[in-house]
Design a protein around this motif. Sequence first.
Motif, PDB file in Angstrom:
ATOM      1  N   PRO A 421       0.833  -1.209   0.000  1.00  0.00           N
ATOM      2  CA  PRO A 421       0.000   0.000   0.000  1.00  0.00           C
ATOM      3  C   PRO A 421       0.866   1.256   0.000  1.00  0.00           C
ATOM      4  O   PRO A 421       2.058   1.200   0.289  1.00  0.00           O
ATOM      5  CB  PRO A 421      -0.775  -0.126   1.319  1.00  0.00           C
ATOM      6  N   GLY A 422       0.246   2.388  -0.305  1.00  0.00           N
ATOM      7  CA  GLY A 422       0.953   3.660  -0.123  1.00  0.00           C
ATOM      8  C   GLY A 422       0.891   4.610  -1.291  1.00  0.00           C
ATOM      9  O   GLY A 422       0.975   5.813  -1.115  1.00  0.00           O
ATOM     10  N   ILE A 440       1.592   7.834   7.569  1.00  0.00           N
ATOM     11  CA  ILE A 440       0.251   8.123   7.047  1.00  0.00           C
ATOM     12  C   ILE A 440      -0.400   6.832   6.564  1.00  0.00           C
ATOM     13  O   ILE A 440      -1.598   6.601   6.762  1.00  0.00           O
ATOM     14  CB  ILE A 440       0.325   9.159   5.907  1.00  0.00           C
ATOM     15  N   ILE A 441       0.397   5.994   5.938  1.00  0.00           N
ATOM     16  CA  ILE A 441      -0.083   4.715   5.405  1.00  0.00           C
ATOM     17  C   ILE A 441      -0.155   3.665   6.507  1.00  0.00           C
ATOM     18  O   ILE A 441      -1.163   2.956   6.653  1.00  0.00           O
ATOM     19  CB  ILE A 441       0.839   4.237   4.270  1.00  0.00           C
ATOM     20  N   ASP A 442       0.901   3.564   7.310  1.00  0.00           N
ATOM     21  CA  ASP A 442       0.949   2.526   8.344  1.00  0.00           C
ATOM     22  C   ASP A 442      -0.213   2.667   9.327  1.00  0.00           C
ATOM     23  O   ASP A 442      -0.815   1.664   9.740  1.00  0.00           O
ATOM     24  CB  ASP A 442       2.280   2.600   9.105  1.00  0.00           C
ATOM     25  N   TRP A 443      -0.531   3.903   9.721  1.00  0.00           N
ATOM     26  CA  TRP A 443      -1.620   4.107  10.672  1.00  0.00           C
ATOM     27  C   TRP A 443      -2.948   3.657  10.067  1.00  0.00           C
ATOM     28  O   TRP A 443      -3.745   2.984  10.725  1.00  0.00           O
ATOM     29  CB  TRP A 443      -1.695   5.582  11.083  1.00  0.00           C
ATOM     30  N   ARG A 444      -3.172   3.988   8.815  1.00  0.00           N
ATOM     31  CA  ARG A 444      -4.441   3.591   8.184  1.00  0.00           C
ATOM     32  C   ARG A 444      -4.518   2.080   7.962  1.00  0.00           C
ATOM     33  O   ARG A 444      -5.596   1.491   8.096  1.00  0.00           O
ATOM     34  CB  ARG A 444      -4.632   4.354   6.868  1.00  0.00           C
ATOM     35  N   MET A 445      -3.405   1.468   7.657  1.00  0.00           N
ATOM     36  CA  MET A 445      -3.409   0.011   7.513  1.00  0.00           C
ATOM     37  C   MET A 445      -3.744  -0.653   8.850  1.00  0.00           C
ATOM     38  O   MET A 445      -4.506  -1.635   8.892  1.00  0.00           O
ATOM     39  CB  MET A 445      -2.059  -0.476   6.993  1.00  0.00           C
ATOM     40  N   ALA A 446      -3.202  -0.110   9.947  1.00  0.00           N
ATOM     41  CA  ALA A 446      -3.516  -0.666  11.266  1.00  0.00           C
ATOM     42  C   ALA A 446      -4.983  -0.461  11.616  1.00  0.00           C
ATOM     43  O   ALA A 446      -5.637  -1.356  12.169  1.00  0.00           O
ATOM     44  CB  ALA A 446      -2.616  -0.028  12.327  1.00  0.00           C
ATOM     45  N   GLN A 447      -5.516   0.719  11.285  1.00  0.00           N
ATOM     46  CA  GLN A 447      -6.929   0.987  11.536  1.00  0.00           C
ATOM     47  C   GLN A 447      -7.820   0.045  10.724  1.00  0.00           C
ATOM     48  O   GLN A 447      -8.842  -0.452  11.218  1.00  0.00           O
ATOM     49  CB  GLN A 447      -7.256   2.446  11.185  1.00  0.00           C
ATOM     50  N   CYS A 448      -7.430  -0.195   9.490  1.00  0.00           N
ATOM     51  CA  CYS A 448      -8.214  -1.101   8.641  1.00  0.00           C
ATOM     52  C   CYS A 448      -8.121  -2.545   9.138  1.00  0.00           C
ATOM     53  O   CYS A 448      -9.117  -3.282   9.135  1.00  0.00           O
ATOM     54  CB  CYS A 448      -7.731  -1.007   7.189  1.00  0.00           C
ATOM     55  N   ALA A 449      -6.925  -2.937   9.570  1.00  0.00           N
ATOM     56  CA  ALA A 449      -6.748  -4.303  10.068  1.00  0.00           C
ATOM     57  C   ALA A 449      -7.612  -4.550  11.304  1.00  0.00           C
ATOM     58  O   ALA A 449      -8.175  -5.647  11.479  1.00  0.00           O
ATOM     59  CB  ALA A 449      -5.278  -4.547  10.391  1.00  0.00           C
TER      60      ALA A 449
END
Length: 681
Positions: A421-422, A440-449
């Motif tokens: 992603p990114g 910015i990407i890592d936080w959203r990936m964690a939120q989605c997970a």
Amino acid sequence: MSNDPLLQPYQLKHLTLRNRIMTTSHEPAYPEDGMPKERYAAYHAERAKAGVALAMTAGSAAVSKDSPPVFNNILAYKDEVVPWVRQLTDACHDHGCAVMIQLTHLGRRTAWNKGDWLPSVSSSKHREPAHRAFPKLAEDWDIERIITDFADATERMKEGGMDGIELQVYGHLLDQFWSPLTNDLDGPYGGGSLETRMQLLMDVLGGIRKRVGDGFIVGLRYTADEIEAGGISEAEGVEISKRLAESGMVDFLNVVRGRIHTDPAMTDVIPVQGMKNAPHLDFAGQVKKVTGMPTFHAAKIPDVATARHAVQAGLLDMVGMTRAHMADPHVVKKIMEGREDDIRPCVGATYCLDRIYQAGDALCIHNAATGRELTMPHSIAPAQTRKKVVVIGAGPAGLEAARVSAERGHDVVVLEAQPDPGGQIRLTAQNPRRREMISIIDWRMAQCAARDVEFRFNTWAEVEDVTALNPDVVIVATGGMPNTELFEAGQEQAEVVSAWDIIAGDVKPGAQVLIYDESGDHPGLMAAEIAAEAGSKVEVMTPDRTFAPDIMAMNLVPYMRALQDKDVTFTVTRRLKDVQRDGNRLKAVIGTDYSDFTSEKTYDQVVVNYGTMPMDTLYFELKPLSSNHGAVDYDALIGGEVQSVTRNPDGPFQLFRIGDAVSARNTHAAIYDALRLMKDI
């Protein structure tokens, strides 16, 4: 009772602060007509509601008419400010948060052609490089008037319910008087001794105390070391700090280090991404140790661990996390709930500050609700009906769409052509200084997970892939690809490469490189830096009158520091019209918007930064199948209402595109597209 050092109460005079976290004085440029109205109150109330102990409002509220704002500051010299301040303080007090305000006279750090067109005034005869106005030397009647203005403004703030005030004493008038670098006066306020240089501040404090009494809280945010030859040294700064403590007129010290008279100097005081975290923290701790005074400090303290260390080690009494609270206003709440991993990180992009220095309002690069609290949510409400949402693209726009949809309770699938992603953020993070952007990407990936979003990487989505998922809503966030079609030539330039090619490492820099930067944003200078580091002779060319205008003041500083000792030149007001093969080299035909003049010059390589063209093929293939044919009701979008356009009653899904799949913009625009659309889906 928590054992967390950050969650311990702190007694400041008569005022009990509920924990050790504050937002330091900053002006987000939200006032209307110089007043902190509803938007201003909502911004601070959101942070108060989430647990911050002290909101230090208003960077540089102006106390005098000859201190006109340069970025939409609060006009503390007007009586009409009082009820608006009362509304602001009530909004924060209702949630248990103390409120103070920073007062100042800008001195030479403003312009004469603003406000009432009064001459700027200072103890210096020289203009400040950042604001360019030549001041008049302060006369005795100016000094008398300004002392009264500070007392008047403080009285207004007390009447408005403020718990205290902070005087701004770095870079502004009070500091201009006490710094040897900016005091050209003779007499009782002149630059001869520390005592005379500090006299104006002491008289201002005396005037304030006479007006509001000893019970009202008064502090200083000041530089205790200018880090410049001839300026206030560390030793003199410590002596100043001791004198402030001994004066009995000051209740707290808010310590900074450095100067702010130029963009580079200010960037060292308020560091941006890629610079050291908390660079002045230990110095602030030294001031606290020698004075015994309540000590506050803020300078790139973006994370809870650093803040906790600052308090636990006794370096600070109150720790400022201002940009961190622009990224996530709920920092304290999440600490109290044991959800520190859930905090949206500040990535140090400093989009917030750079915007206000270009006469905009402060916005966070990846929290589009900040500053829009009246219309955008920081916490997403669940939808009444669960829907199947398919998002194509896992860049910042697509991931925000997926995150918000999942928080709404929808069933979300993300299709992404790349293995990771990114999107463009992955290119940005190739620069070591800008690596923080990947958060910015890592936080959203964690939120989605955490919300069971399904990701399918290495998937080039076709129409059949999308329709097979039986979606109710399809979001096309496919981004764009670099545009190498010069406006003048009217066709793709086969001989050029894009800035992306250089940044990604797909193309090596040539020996003599032209960076033609028509967009004026980060990729142009990122490519220039890579080429210069590789030993290339680089020319950065723009048709604009200034280069890289979208990078703005503070973020430009690291680029200049990286480029100025290398073989790099900058050419403005020149337009690249054509590129032709000339043996083993490339001939550039160069014109200008200002005349018919043209010239030719040869290079080994021409690199173009001219935005992106939307990758919109899939969108247009899906468009006739959708119920809305891709149409957006702008009135509903702006008004926070559900999208209900129906142009094809038989269409089984709504279709929208966001981010660069619409047009070339920036990360904030992409995330805002997603938030304001998906919060109502």
